[in-house]
Design a protein around this motif. Sequence first.
Motif, PDB file in Angstrom:
ATOM      1  N   ILE A   1       0.810  -1.232   0.000  1.00 34.05           N
ATOM      2  CA  ILE A   1       0.000   0.000   0.000  1.00 34.05           C
ATOM      3  C   ILE A   1       0.838   1.275   0.000  1.00 34.05           C
ATOM      4  O   ILE A   1       0.368   2.313  -0.442  1.00 34.05           O
ATOM      5  CB  ILE A   1      -1.057   0.019   1.149  1.00 34.05           C
ATOM      6  N   ILE A   2       2.083   1.185   0.486  1.00 37.43           N
ATOM      7  CA  ILE A   2       2.912   2.400   0.419  1.00 37.43           C
ATOM      8  C   ILE A   2       3.791   2.405  -0.835  1.00 37.43           C
ATOM      9  O   ILE A   2       4.344   3.431  -1.204  1.00 37.43           O
ATOM     10  CB  ILE A   2       3.770   2.620   1.691  1.00 37.43           C
ATOM     11  N   GLY A   3       3.941   1.246  -1.457  1.00 37.79           N
ATOM     12  CA  GLY A   3       4.623   1.192  -2.744  1.00 37.79           C
ATOM     13  C   GLY A   3       6.137   1.229  -2.686  1.00 37.79           C
ATOM     14  O   GLY A   3       6.791   1.571  -3.661  1.00 37.79           O
ATOM     15  N   HIS A   4       6.710   0.881  -1.541  1.00 36.39           N
ATOM     16  CA  HIS A   4       8.174   0.785  -1.479  1.00 36.39           C
ATOM     17  C   HIS A   4       8.588  -0.130  -0.331  1.00 36.39           C
ATOM     18  O   HIS A   4       7.809  -0.369   0.585  1.00 36.39           O
ATOM     19  CB  HIS A   4       8.825   2.168  -1.341  1.00 36.39           C
ATOM     20  N   PRO A   5       9.837  -0.645  -0.377  1.00 36.35           N
ATOM     21  CA  PRO A   5      10.297  -1.544   0.692  1.00 36.35           C
ATOM     22  C   PRO A   5      10.396  -0.815   2.034  1.00 36.35           C
ATOM     23  O   PRO A   5      10.639   0.388   2.074  1.00 36.35           O
ATOM     24  CB  PRO A   5      11.690  -1.987   0.233  1.00 36.35           C
ATOM     25  N   VAL A   6      10.213  -1.584   3.108  1.00 32.39           N
ATOM     26  CA  VAL A   6      10.310  -0.986   4.451  1.00 32.39           C
ATOM     27  C   VAL A   6      11.654  -1.352   5.078  1.00 32.39           C
ATOM     28  O   VAL A   6      12.257  -2.362   4.711  1.00 32.39           O
ATOM     29  CB  VAL A   6       9.155  -1.471   5.359  1.00 32.39           C
ATOM     30  N   PRO A   7      12.127  -0.545   6.038  1.00 36.29           N
ATOM     31  CA  PRO A   7      13.464  -0.808   6.603  1.00 36.29           C
ATOM     32  C   PRO A   7      13.556  -1.901   7.667  1.00 36.29           C
ATOM     33  O   PRO A   7      14.666  -2.228   8.065  1.00 36.29           O
ATOM     34  CB  PRO A   7      13.870   0.555   7.189  1.00 36.29           C
ATOM     35  N   SER A   8      12.435  -2.460   8.142  1.00 32.35           N
ATOM     36  CA  SER A   8      12.528  -3.446   9.229  1.00 32.35           C
ATOM     37  C   SER A   8      13.547  -4.535   8.914  1.00 32.35           C
ATOM     38  O   SER A   8      13.468  -5.212   7.899  1.00 32.35           O
ATOM     39  CB  SER A   8      11.167  -4.107   9.477  1.00 32.35           C
ATOM     40  N   ARG A   9      14.498  -4.736   9.814  1.00 29.65           N
ATOM     41  CA  ARG A   9      15.564  -5.719   9.610  1.00 29.65           C
ATOM     42  C   ARG A   9      15.017  -7.138   9.712  1.00 29.65           C
ATOM     43  O   ARG A   9      15.419  -8.025   8.967  1.00 29.65           O
ATOM     44  CB  ARG A   9      16.678  -5.515  10.648  1.00 29.65           C
ATOM     45  N   VAL A  10      14.132  -7.365  10.665  1.00 26.69           N
ATOM     46  CA  VAL A  10      13.571  -8.710  10.843  1.00 26.69           C
ATOM     47  C   VAL A  10      12.731  -9.091   9.624  1.00 26.69           C
ATOM     48  O   VAL A  10      12.782 -10.233   9.154  1.00 26.69           O
ATOM     49  CB  VAL A  10      12.746  -8.779  12.156  1.00 26.69           C
ATOM     50  N   TYR A  11      12.020  -8.142   9.078  1.00 31.64           N
ATOM     51  CA  TYR A  11      11.239  -8.414   7.867  1.00 31.64           C
ATOM     52  C   TYR A  11      12.177  -8.758   6.709  1.00 31.64           C
ATOM     53  O   TYR A  11      11.962  -9.730   5.983  1.00 31.64           O
ATOM     54  CB  TYR A  11      10.380  -7.194   7.516  1.00 31.64           C
ATOM     55  N   GLN A  12      13.241  -7.971   6.569  1.00 32.56           N
ATOM     56  CA  GLN A  12      14.196  -8.226   5.481  1.00 32.56           C
ATOM     57  C   GLN A  12      14.874  -9.581   5.634  1.00 32.56           C
ATOM     58  O   GLN A  12      15.197 -10.243   4.643  1.00 32.56           O
ATOM     59  CB  GLN A  12      15.253  -7.119   5.437  1.00 32.56           C
ATOM     60  N   ALA A  13      15.072 -10.002   6.887  1.00 27.70           N
ATOM     61  CA  ALA A  13      15.739 -11.291   7.132  1.00 27.70           C
ATOM     62  C   ALA A  13      14.770 -12.458   6.994  1.00 27.70           C
ATOM     63  O   ALA A  13      15.167 -13.611   7.113  1.00 27.70           O
ATOM     64  CB  ALA A  13      16.356 -11.278   8.530  1.00 27.70           C
ATOM     65  N   GLY A  14      13.483 -12.170   6.808  1.00 27.31           N
ATOM     66  CA  GLY A  14      12.502 -13.237   6.646  1.00 27.31           C
ATOM     67  C   GLY A  14      11.955 -13.777   7.951  1.00 27.31           C
ATOM     68  O   GLY A  14      11.462 -14.897   8.008  1.00 27.31           O
ATOM     69  N   GLY A  15      12.070 -13.017   9.013  1.00 31.85           N
ATOM     70  CA  GLY A  15      11.510 -13.444  10.295  1.00 31.85           C
ATOM     71  C   GLY A  15      12.505 -14.248  11.105  1.00 31.85           C
ATOM     72  O   GLY A  15      13.725 -14.074  10.972  1.00 31.85           O
ATOM     73  N   ARG A  16      11.974 -15.154  11.933  1.00 33.97           N
ATOM     74  CA  ARG A  16      12.858 -15.968  12.781  1.00 33.97           C
ATOM     75  C   ARG A  16      13.658 -16.929  11.917  1.00 33.97           C
ATOM     76  O   ARG A  16      13.224 -17.324  10.841  1.00 33.97           O
ATOM     77  CB  ARG A  16      12.028 -16.786  13.770  1.00 33.97           C
ATOM     78  N   MET A  17      14.792 -17.321  12.431  1.00 34.73           N
ATOM     79  CA  MET A  17      15.596 -18.308  11.718  1.00 34.73           C
ATOM     80  C   MET A  17      14.905 -19.663  11.805  1.00 34.73           C
ATOM     81  O   MET A  17      14.510 -20.113  12.877  1.00 34.73           O
ATOM     82  CB  MET A  17      16.972 -18.403  12.369  1.00 34.73           C
ATOM     83  N   VAL A  18      14.725 -20.295  10.647  1.00 32.99           N
ATOM     84  CA  VAL A  18      14.183 -21.640  10.622  1.00 32.99           C
ATOM     85  C   VAL A  18      15.288 -22.551  10.099  1.00 32.99           C
ATOM     86  O   VAL A  18      15.668 -22.460   8.936  1.00 32.99           O
ATOM     87  CB  VAL A  18      12.941 -21.726   9.703  1.00 32.99           C
ATOM     88  N   PRO A  19      15.857 -23.403  10.963  1.00 35.98           N
ATOM     89  CA  PRO A  19      16.958 -24.252  10.508  1.00 35.98           C
ATOM     90  C   PRO A  19      16.502 -25.131   9.346  1.00 35.98           C
ATOM     91  O   PRO A  19      15.421 -25.703   9.384  1.00 35.98           O
ATOM     92  CB  PRO A  19      17.297 -25.098  11.744  1.00 35.98           C
ATOM     93  N   VAL A  20      17.319 -25.208   8.324  1.00 36.25           N
ATOM     94  CA  VAL A  20      16.922 -25.974   7.151  1.00 36.25           C
ATOM     95  C   VAL A  20      17.365 -27.433   7.252  1.00 36.25           C
ATOM     96  O   VAL A  20      17.044 -28.240   6.386  1.00 36.25           O
ATOM     97  CB  VAL A  20      17.482 -25.351   5.847  1.00 36.25           C
ATOM     98  N   GLY A  21      18.083 -27.782   8.316  1.00 40.17           N
ATOM     99  CA  GLY A  21      18.542 -29.164   8.469  1.00 40.17           C
ATOM    100  C   GLY A  21      19.916 -29.341   7.845  1.00 40.17           C
ATOM    101  O   GLY A  21      20.372 -28.502   7.066  1.00 40.17           O
ATOM    102  N   ILE A  22      20.553 -30.430   8.197  1.00 44.52           N
ATOM    103  CA  ILE A  22      21.944 -30.622   7.781  1.00 44.52           C
ATOM    104  C   ILE A  22      22.036 -31.281   6.407  1.00 44.52           C
ATOM    105  O   ILE A  22      22.807 -30.884   5.560  1.00 44.52           O
ATOM    106  CB  ILE A  22      22.708 -31.449   8.842  1.00 44.52           C
ATOM    107  N   GLU A  23      21.155 -32.263   6.188  1.00 37.30           N
ATOM    108  CA  GLU A  23      21.273 -33.037   4.950  1.00 37.30           C
ATOM    109  C   GLU A  23      21.092 -32.172   3.712  1.00 37.30           C
ATOM    110  O   GLU A  23      20.114 -31.445   3.593  1.00 37.30           O
ATOM    111  CB  GLU A  23      20.210 -34.139   4.915  1.00 37.30           C
ATOM    112  N   GLY A  24      22.001 -32.285   2.832  1.00 37.18           N
ATOM    113  CA  GLY A  24      21.860 -31.625   1.537  1.00 37.18           C
ATOM    114  C   GLY A  24      22.021 -30.119   1.575  1.00 37.18           C
ATOM    115  O   GLY A  24      21.689 -29.446   0.630  1.00 37.18           O
ATOM    116  N   THR A  25      22.474 -29.581   2.725  1.00 36.77           N
ATOM    117  CA  THR A  25      22.563 -28.126   2.791  1.00 36.77           C
ATOM    118  C   THR A  25      24.003 -27.648   2.888  1.00 36.77           C
ATOM    119  O   THR A  25      24.249 -26.477   3.081  1.00 36.77           O
ATOM    120  CB  THR A  25      21.791 -27.570   4.003  1.00 36.77           C
ATOM    121  N   LEU A  26      24.950 -28.565   2.798  1.00 41.23           N
ATOM    122  CA  LEU A  26      26.346 -28.142   2.948  1.00 41.23           C
ATOM    123  C   LEU A  26      26.807 -27.319   1.750  1.00 41.23           C
ATOM    124  O   LEU A  26      26.564 -27.667   0.612  1.00 41.23           O
ATOM    125  CB  LEU A  26      27.253 -29.371   3.083  1.00 41.23           C
ATOM    126  N   ASN A  27      27.417 -26.227   2.065  1.00 45.25           N
ATOM    127  CA  ASN A  27      28.002 -25.412   1.001  1.00 45.25           C
ATOM    128  C   ASN A  27      29.450 -25.816   0.817  1.00 45.25           C
ATOM    129  O   ASN A  27      30.195 -25.864   1.790  1.00 45.25           O
ATOM    130  CB  ASN A  27      27.923 -23.935   1.360  1.00 45.25           C
TER     131      ASN A  27
END
Length: 314
Positions: free
Chosen positions: A287-313
């Motif tokens: 409704i305001i037509g631009h991104p907001v500065p909230s850091r938690v919003y930009q980070a996607g909220g709480r950290m959700v662990p994706v698990g170990i398998e298949g996630t190694l970089n």
Amino acid sequence: MFERVDLPEEVYIREVAPRDGLQAEPRVVPVPERIRLVDQLTAAGVSRIEVTSFVSPQWLPQMADAEAVMAGIERKPGVNYAVLVPNPKGAERALRTAPDELTVFVSASETHNYKNVHCSISESLGGFHRICAMAREAGVPVTAVIVTAFGCPYEGRVPVNAVLDLAVRLESMGIADITLGDTVGVANPLQVAEMVRSFQLNAPMVRLSLHFHDNRGTALANLLAGVLAGCTRYETALGGIGGSPFSPGAGGNLATEDAVYCLQEMGIKTGIDLERLLGVTRFLEEIIGHPVPSRVYQAGGRMVPVGIEGTLNE
Ligand code: MG
């Protein structure tokens, strides 16, 4: 660092984005969207909302049709829907919409009060006497915001005693609920802790709230300093929108998402559902037509662990 940290069980958040936030936006958000924003905040568990302001639409077209917004929102029992009023005329309009609370504002420094509302602090208080009388008759409580309480863009650092004296004068009018605003985002955590202590010692009858701006990146640290000093009431704005007309684009209100995340991760209740709140942030961006500065919003909220398998970089 701390031998023992006394944290409160709960911290109370008053959401100001529909008023303080939207009034600073260049785009005028239409009434139906302003109503939906308030309703969605209610649904996310926010229990105190500053819905709108009864200022002249010539001053602030963003806040035009305040009556229609108040008439359109769905009021949930137990939720406090407050409105801001700049003067007795605004209060008269506002009281016809049956708000749960009227909020008035005055600066801690004379120069800022003149620049902001074109009168002295004493003249502002004179208007509050009339507003309080009208509100009393309607059975509506009045709360006040002391702006520039931690620093003034014209006068610099504001003495704690000036803020205390003003708060005591407001309290003697029957305004016991007082918010201190760091309008230009200059407060530091030690200053905040000293202010809170000073109120606890010298004006214990005041129910103190704090309102921080993040111009210099200290807003969340200031909230934490306030919490550790024993203040449990804060005003924040969804997305971290809003801000000061004196420093456009230079940092808005402390973001509600960031405050809620920090508090809840520390085990302090806010009553707000962070995931649902982030959904409201998405709507706010639309409704305001631009991104907001909230850091938690930009980070996607709480950290959700994706698990170990298949996630190694590798
Ligand atoms: Mg603000």
